[in-house]
Design an enzyme around this catalytic site. Structure first.
Site, PDB file in Angstrom:
ATOM      1  N   HIS A 193      -2.801  80.183  69.469  1.00 20.24           N
ATOM      2  CA  HIS A 193      -3.148  80.676  68.046  1.00 20.24           C
ATOM      3  C   HIS A 193      -2.731  82.231  67.697  1.00 20.24           C
ATOM      4  O   HIS A 193      -2.626  82.820  68.782  1.00 20.24           O
ATOM      5  CB  HIS A 193      -4.780  80.613  67.881  1.00 20.24           C
ATOM      6  CG  HIS A 193      -5.238  80.693  66.653  1.00 20.24           C
ATOM      7  ND1 HIS A 193      -5.384  82.058  65.785  1.00 20.24           N
ATOM      8  CD2 HIS A 193      -5.755  79.861  65.572  1.00 20.24           C
ATOM      9  CE1 HIS A 193      -5.915  81.683  64.762  1.00 20.24           C
ATOM     10  NE2 HIS A 193      -5.969  80.405  64.616  1.00 20.24           N
ATOM     11  N   ASP A 217      -9.240  82.200  75.527  1.00 20.27           N
ATOM     12  CA  ASP A 217      -9.554  82.093  74.300  1.00 20.27           C
ATOM     13  C   ASP A 217     -10.279  80.825  74.205  1.00 20.27           C
ATOM     14  O   ASP A 217      -9.608  79.873  74.250  1.00 20.27           O
ATOM     15  CB  ASP A 217      -8.350  82.087  73.277  1.00 20.27           C
ATOM     16  CG  ASP A 217      -8.502  81.439  71.961  1.00 20.27           C
ATOM     17  OD1 ASP A 217      -9.565  81.110  71.629  1.00 20.27           O
ATOM     18  OD2 ASP A 217      -7.800  81.764  71.112  1.00 20.27           O
ATOM     19  N   GLN A 248     -11.285  76.617  70.911  1.00 17.53           N
ATOM     20  CA  GLN A 248     -11.432  75.074  70.775  1.00 17.53           C
ATOM     21  C   GLN A 248     -12.120  74.395  71.920  1.00 17.53           C
ATOM     22  O   GLN A 248     -11.936  73.136  71.891  1.00 17.53           O
ATOM     23  CB  GLN A 248     -10.023  74.799  70.307  1.00 17.53           C
ATOM     24  CG  GLN A 248      -9.253  75.413  69.052  1.00 17.53           C
ATOM     25  CD  GLN A 248      -9.811  74.982  67.752  1.00 17.53           C
ATOM     26  OE1 GLN A 248     -10.490  73.607  67.788  1.00 17.53           O
ATOM     27  NE2 GLN A 248      -9.750  75.237  66.797  1.00 17.53           N
ATOM     28  N   LYS A 264     -17.195  77.208  64.842  1.00 12.88           N
ATOM     29  CA  LYS A 264     -16.340  76.083  65.161  1.00 12.88           C
ATOM     30  C   LYS A 264     -17.672  75.242  66.350  1.00 12.88           C
ATOM     31  O   LYS A 264     -17.447  74.191  66.837  1.00 12.88           O
ATOM     32  CB  LYS A 264     -15.322  76.353  65.956  1.00 12.88           C
ATOM     33  CG  LYS A 264     -14.128  76.924  65.224  1.00 12.88           C
ATOM     34  CD  LYS A 264     -12.708  77.084  66.048  1.00 12.88           C
ATOM     35  CE  LYS A 264     -11.920  78.144  65.207  1.00 12.88           C
ATOM     36  NZ  LYS A 264     -11.103  77.593  64.172  1.00 12.88           N
ATOM     37  N   CYS A 301      -1.880  78.281  62.114  1.00 15.31           N
ATOM     38  CA  CYS A 301      -1.802  79.568  62.676  1.00 15.31           C
ATOM     39  C   CYS A 301      -1.210  79.766  64.310  1.00 15.31           C
ATOM     40  O   CYS A 301      -1.620  80.235  64.827  1.00 15.31           O
ATOM     41  CB  CYS A 301      -3.019  80.270  62.748  1.00 15.31           C
ATOM     42  SG  CYS A 301      -3.922  80.493  61.388  1.00 15.31           S
TER      43      CYS A 301
HETATM   44  N1  PMP Z   1      -8.046  80.684  68.613  1.00 20.60           N
HETATM   45  C1  PMP Z   1      -8.053  79.301  68.506  1.00 20.60           C
HETATM   46  C2  PMP Z   1      -7.535  78.559  69.617  1.00 20.60           C
HETATM   47  C3  PMP Z   1      -8.524  79.006  67.177  1.00 20.60           C
HETATM   48  O1  PMP Z   1      -8.219  77.515  67.027  1.00 20.60           O
HETATM   49  C4  PMP Z   1      -8.877  79.840  66.351  1.00 20.60           C
HETATM   50  C5  PMP Z   1      -9.443  79.378  64.930  1.00 20.60           C
HETATM   51  N2  PMP Z   1      -8.620  78.339  64.381  1.00 20.60           N
HETATM   52  C6  PMP Z   1      -9.072  81.205  66.541  1.00 20.60           C
HETATM   53  C7  PMP Z   1      -8.390  81.853  67.718  1.00 20.60           C
HETATM   54  C8  PMP Z   1      -9.407  82.247  65.559  1.00 20.60           C
HETATM   55  O2  PMP Z   1     -10.767  82.076  65.266  1.00 20.60           O
HETATM   56  P1  PMP Z   1     -11.563  82.786  64.186  1.00 20.60           P
HETATM   57  O3  PMP Z   1     -10.685  82.593  62.957  1.00 20.60           O
HETATM   58  O4  PMP Z   1     -12.797  81.980  63.934  1.00 20.60           O
HETATM   59  O5  PMP Z   1     -11.459  84.229  64.589  1.00 20.60           O
END
Ligand code: PMP
Length: 417
Positions: A134, A211, A214, A237, A375
């Site tokens: 991401h 990270d 997910q 999430k 993203c």
């Molecule tokens: N890493 C991953 C794998 C994600 O899916 C996301 C959110 N789509 C993020 C980081 C960023 O999360 P946040 O916008 O809640 O900071």
């Protein structure tokens, strides 16, 4: 689903999806005249009543600022807030609450770590991440690389959407200082074999950052078993509120790296000559924290702890299996991300259809999915697509909803054929 996902709680046996759905009031509404089918859980998941109630009760009965200690409400707020930190610690199986830092979410946590590690990086050093990250796990490292002269290097991905382990093995080397990897891909659903990669990286003294944004909605990681240095996730999430997330960091490293932001709470003593930092975890928590949100996250984790994890994971797997069975019923549909180990996330394209048109037409039928680049632009480039449509399932979704999705996709495809 994952060898490190064994539940540590003693939940109720079995999993009744209809009973669970009653805990999520938002799910029982009509959207565009149709019953809502919410399949955008990867972007943000819905909240059970217990989370809403915990936050409401916090504001009704105990709100004040935390760690001030001067009066009863302050004590109540601090107890609730620090209790939530303990809940997160237990959820991740961290050794101590000193290792659990509240952040705004995954993005802020990665920025905190990237900035904290800057002083250790010099020209020629390498930050290894993957092609399926991401942007939150790419851009902060690029910014730090620019500042320090280090280089960001992506591990390749196979066409099926798995990490290319040959690429990893050839890139992990003398110059690698940091390995920053997503546990689960938000686009592909791939569960990466992070435990073994962390082991290899650690053998070379590489700092490991995982990270978990997910991963945590689908299984429970164990940071001690994984052996990573840092692990982060976002509450929203994980069926909790927006505005808060947690960062696990190995105590010794957290002691060593500098604070991310300055302000109240994070200091021990301030003078114009010299300021010293507070102890962990407060050293990284400048300013008034998201108190009600932390309490909400604690309630979300407690809610999950009351479910039968194994049955819940089996139920999620059944959703993905059903979705995979139905792909061939939609002419021209192609799934992007067919890894062997996956969470129930399905990215796809349909020949001749733009992903955003698919999203709009499904919305008219009450079905919420996500479309776009998610993203993850480098991954979109790898697959040669501007974006995909993505259905991401949660434990409260049903087989009937999966079938509704495919009936709707067949309709959309016929309309454009
Ligand atoms: N890493 C991953 C794998 C994600 O899916 C996301 C959110 N789509 C993020 C980081 C960023 O999360 P946040 O916008 O809640 O900071």
């Amino acid at each position: 689903m994952n060898d490190l996902s064994m539940a540590r709680t003693a939940p109720k046996a079995g999993f009744d999806v209809n009973a669970v759905r009653r805990d999520f009031p938002i799910l029982s509404q009509q959207v565009n005249g149709k019953p809502l089918v919410y399949l955008d859980n990867g972007a943000s998941a819905q909240k059970p009543l217990t989370v809403l109630d915990a936050m409401d009760r916090y504001y009704r009965e105990m709100h004040s600022n935390v760690h001030r200690g001067a009066h009863t409400l302050g004590d109540r707020a601090t107890t609730a807030f620090e209790g939530a930190r303990e809940t997160v610690r237990a959820f991740l199986n961290a050794g101590s609450t000193e290792e659990i830092i509240w952040t705004r979410g995954t993005t802020e946590a990665i920025n905190l770590i990237a900035n904290g590690l800057a002083a250790r990086l010099k020209p020629g050093d390498e930050i290894l991440l993957s092609h399926m990250e991401h942007h939150a796990n790419i851009v902060p490292w690029q910014m730090i690389a620019e500042r320090t002269g280090a280089t960001v290097i992506p591990i390749q991905v196979t066409p099926a959407g798995e990490l290319d382990l040959d690429s990893f093995n050839s890139l992990l080397g003398e110059k690698t200082r940091v390995l920053a990897l997503t546990h689960v891909s938000n686009v592909l659903g791939t569960i990466n074999p992070v435990a073994s990669l962390i082991k290899q990286a650690k053998a070379r003294g590489v700092i490991t950052v995982i990270d978990g944004a997910q991963a945590v909605p689908h299984f429970q990681p164990d940071v001690q078993a994984l052996g990573c240095d840092f692990y982060m996730f976002s509450a929203h999430k994980l069926f909790g509120p927006t505005g808060v997330g947690a960062l696990y960091g190995r105590k010794q490293l957290l002691e060593e790296i500098p604070p991310y932001q300055g302000g109240g709470e994070m200091i021990e003593r301030v003078t114009f000559d010299r300021t010293t930092w507070n102890v962990l975890p407060y050293k990284f928590e400048a300013g008034t924290p998201p108190i009600a949100e932390a309490v909400g996250l604690g309630a979300a984790i407690e809610y999950l702890g009351g479910l039968d994890r194994a049955a819940m994971e089996a139920s999620e797997e059944a959703l993905l299996t059903r979705a995979n069975e139905l792909v061939e019923t939609v002419p021209g549909m192609q799934v992007i991300g067919t890894a062997k180990h996956k969470v129930p996330v399905m990215s796809f394209k349909i020949e001749g259809l733009h992903p955003s048109d698919i999203g709009t037409l499904l919305d008219q039928q009450g079905i919420a999915i996500r479309t776009g680049h998610h993203c993850a632009m480098p991954l979109m480039d790898f697959y040669g697509v501007p974006g995909t449509a993505r259905a991401s399932f949660a434990f409260y979704n049903t087989i009937a909803e999966v079938e509704q999705l495919f009936t709707a996709l067949q309709k959309v495809q016929r309309l454009f054929a």
